[in-house]
Design an enzyme around this catalytic site. Structure first.
Site, mmCIF file in Angstrom:
data_model
loop_
_atom_site.group_PDB
_atom_site.id
_atom_site.type_symbol
_atom_site.label_atom_id
_atom_site.label_comp_id
_atom_site.label_asym_id
_atom_site.label_seq_id
_atom_site.Cartn_x
_atom_site.Cartn_y
_atom_site.Cartn_z
ATOM 1 N N HIS A 193 -0.095 2.064 -7.304
ATOM 2 C CA HIS A 193 0.808 1.641 -6.210
ATOM 3 C C HIS A 193 2.028 2.106 -5.846
ATOM 4 O O HIS A 193 2.917 2.380 -6.682
ATOM 5 C CB HIS A 193 0.737 -0.121 -6.359
ATOM 6 C CG HIS A 193 1.440 -1.015 -5.411
ATOM 7 N ND1 HIS A 193 2.633 -1.063 -5.268
ATOM 8 C CD2 HIS A 193 1.140 -1.453 -4.375
ATOM 9 C CE1 HIS A 193 3.045 -1.944 -4.413
ATOM 10 N NE2 HIS A 193 1.817 -2.255 -3.633
ATOM 11 N N ASP A 203 -6.724 -5.618 1.146
ATOM 12 C CA ASP A 203 -5.802 -6.141 0.049
ATOM 13 C C ASP A 203 -5.466 -7.406 0.522
ATOM 14 O O ASP A 203 -4.682 -7.906 1.595
ATOM 15 C CB ASP A 203 -4.418 -5.228 0.122
ATOM 16 C CG ASP A 203 -3.506 -5.416 -0.890
ATOM 17 O OD1 ASP A 203 -3.565 -6.486 -1.616
ATOM 18 O OD2 ASP A 203 -2.266 -4.985 -0.884
ATOM 19 N N GLU A 254 -8.333 -5.275 -3.309
ATOM 20 C CA GLU A 254 -7.067 -5.254 -3.997
ATOM 21 C C GLU A 254 -6.488 -6.612 -4.085
ATOM 22 O O GLU A 254 -6.436 -7.491 -3.158
ATOM 23 C CB GLU A 254 -6.117 -4.315 -3.345
ATOM 24 C CG GLU A 254 -5.006 -4.164 -4.088
ATOM 25 C CD GLU A 254 -4.103 -2.964 -3.343
ATOM 26 O OE1 GLU A 254 -2.886 -2.998 -3.502
ATOM 27 O OE2 GLU A 254 -4.577 -2.032 -3.085
ATOM 28 N N LYS A 314 -4.888 -5.549 5.610
ATOM 29 C CA LYS A 314 -4.670 -6.811 4.894
ATOM 30 C C LYS A 314 -5.854 -7.803 5.032
ATOM 31 O O LYS A 314 -6.188 -7.786 6.226
ATOM 32 C CB LYS A 314 -3.270 -7.328 5.311
ATOM 33 C CG LYS A 314 -2.011 -6.256 5.032
ATOM 34 C CD LYS A 314 -1.966 -6.297 3.334
ATOM 35 C CE LYS A 314 -1.076 -5.321 2.999
ATOM 36 N NZ LYS A 314 -0.889 -5.324 1.528
ATOM 37 N N GLU A 329 -1.361 5.530 -2.963
ATOM 38 C CA GLU A 329 -0.853 4.842 -1.698
ATOM 39 C C GLU A 329 0.307 5.588 -0.946
ATOM 40 O O GLU A 329 1.017 6.012 -1.839
ATOM 41 C CB GLU A 329 -0.431 3.570 -2.030
ATOM 42 C CG GLU A 329 -0.049 2.624 -0.758
ATOM 43 C CD GLU A 329 0.280 1.195 -1.304
ATOM 44 O OE1 GLU A 329 -0.208 0.395 -0.389
ATOM 45 O OE2 GLU A 329 0.281 0.868 -2.448
ATOM 46 N N GLU A 363 -0.205 -3.993 -9.645
ATOM 47 C CA GLU A 363 0.916 -3.561 -9.020
ATOM 48 C C GLU A 363 2.224 -4.442 -9.499
ATOM 49 O O GLU A 363 3.397 -4.232 -9.617
ATOM 50 C CB GLU A 363 0.772 -3.499 -7.473
ATOM 51 C CG GLU A 363 1.026 -5.059 -6.775
ATOM 52 C CD GLU A 363 0.748 -4.965 -5.290
ATOM 53 O OE1 GLU A 363 1.841 -5.160 -4.716
ATOM 54 O OE2 GLU A 363 -0.376 -4.457 -4.955
ATOM 55 N N ASP A 365 2.543 0.322 -10.707
ATOM 56 C CA ASP A 365 3.635 0.720 -9.919
ATOM 57 C C ASP A 365 4.874 1.034 -10.519
ATOM 58 O O ASP A 365 5.434 0.372 -11.411
ATOM 59 C CB ASP A 365 4.101 -0.896 -9.057
ATOM 60 C CG ASP A 365 5.139 -0.613 -7.891
ATOM 61 O OD1 ASP A 365 6.260 -0.154 -8.064
ATOM 62 O OD2 ASP A 365 4.874 -0.856 -6.818
#
Length: 379
Positions: free
Chosen positions: A296, A194, A220, A165, A333, A246, A269
């Site tokens: 995702h 991300d 991301e 992150k 993922e 996502e 997603d």
């Protein structure tokens, strides 16, 4: 065969250690599941009806779907969408409600026919899907010891890529975290970042430029999920791939991003976009336009299984005689953060081997859900 019952479950499980990302911290994991039962006892499971989306499933879709033929997946998807279309409720919670029911209907269809979902989609292009480890969130007192130990654990487990992150700390600190991760895992492991929509375009370009020398494979959600001009600005300025999607619902929200090539990598997603039905639509549209699709995934075994089935059918992008994960082959993922829900509602939880997850071969989604465990974790 007719739909006889629809029931939703709100699952919650505490975390031993809270963790966070750019938009907040959590102390528990939560999942919304739907159980659809037919009059001859076939049960299908779907995911996506968390929180207020459960009311959409029970109060809006339930009365309409009872007595319908569950094999009519496309027709029922359209009925659910049409119910929300004029008020634009299909965006947000409504889209997630459609996703949950749709996945359950595919599960029922496969079980009724004795076929896995990928077979109903026309067959698979691969029997296993490459996965990367999602973890490396913010935790109290985690840098550098705990963070780097976690990263080394993923390498030792056989993962070929991992994601961390950014956007939750001052930019200098985030850059130091990512640099320490790259040094720890070495040059041969894929590393992604991300931001979870933390930045405007200017700030995203600023941190992306500072991370460029660390061989970041993709960046991301650098900007707000609906900021198509921001995505285009970031994409034109940075050398790494830009990923997102996502949070988008249905092919209609994806259409502008795909047609304008705002993503290098689209990340639909399955519990948001509209279930198996719409994820396949979005994936094939992206594939046609030369945009990689890396789903995702952050939920229960139901979501993992549904994503695997769709991902197994996506052609290499572009076609290649010897396609490679992260290059032409889709990668998916695989959440490695603690989750009792993910580990306890399925008798044999998913586990990767050498950076791949096998696509389930059983009928429907191919996962046996322990309903007793589901009820024990329900709130």
């Amino acid at each position: 065969m007719k739909i006889a019952g629809i029931e939703t479950f709100q699952l919650s499980a505490p975390l031993g250690r809270p963790f966070g990302w750019s938009q907040g911290w959590i102390g528990h994991r939560s999942v919304g599941l739907v159980k659809v039962t037919t009059d001859d006892g076939v049960v299908g499971w779907g995911e996506g009806c968390g929180g207020a989306a459960a009311a959409v499933v029970e109060n809006d879709f339930g009365p309409m779907l009872i007595g319908e033929d569950p094999m009519n997946r496309i027709g029922l998807w359209q009925k659910m969408f049409a119910m929300q279309y004029n008020a634009n409720v299909a965006v947000g919670l409504g889209g997630s409600a459609i996703s949950a029911v749709d996945a359950a209907l595919w599960d029922i269809a496969g079980k009724a026919l004795g076929q896995p979902v990928y077979q109903l989609l026309g067959g698979r292009a691969r029997d296993k899907v490459a996965v990367y480890a999602t973890g490396l969130y913010y935790t109290e007192g985690e840098f550098p010891t705990r963070l780097l130990e976690e990263a080394r654990g993923y390498v030792e487990a056989g993962f070929r890529g991992m994601k961390t992150k950014v956007g939750g700390l001052p930019m200098d600190e985030d850059v130091k975290r990512v640099a320490a991760l790259r040094e720890t895992i070495g040059p041969d492991i894929k590393l992604m970042v991300d931001a979870n929509q933390a930045y405007n375009a200017t700030s995203a370009i600023r941190i992306g430029s500072r991370l460029a020398d660390l061989d970041i494979l993709w960046f991301e959600e650098p900007v707000n999920a609906q900021d198509i001009k921001g995505y285009l600005q970031v994409k034109s300025a940075l050398p790494m791939a830009i990923a997102g999607g996502e949070n988008l619902r249905t092919r209609y929200e994806f259409s502008h991003f795909l047609s304008r090539r705002a993503y290098d990598i689209a990340q639909p997603d399955v519990i948001n976009v509209g279930g198996v039905t719409e994820m396949r639509n979005v994936a094939m549209t992206a594939n046609t336009q030369g945009i990689q699709v890396n789903p995702h995934v952050w939920g229960s075994p139901v979501m993992i299984a549904a994503s695997l089935h769709v991902a197994s059918t996506i052609p290499p992008c572009p076609p290649s005689g010897d396609p490679e994960p992260y290059v032409q082959e889709p990668v998916m993922e695989f959440d490695r953060t603690p989750s009792l829900i993910r580990e306890e509602i399925m008798s044999e939880p998913f586990d990767q081997k050498d950076g791949f997850l096998a696509v389930p071969d059983g009928p429907g989604l191919g996962v046996e859900i322990d309903e007793k465990a589901v009820r024990q974790l329900s709130v």
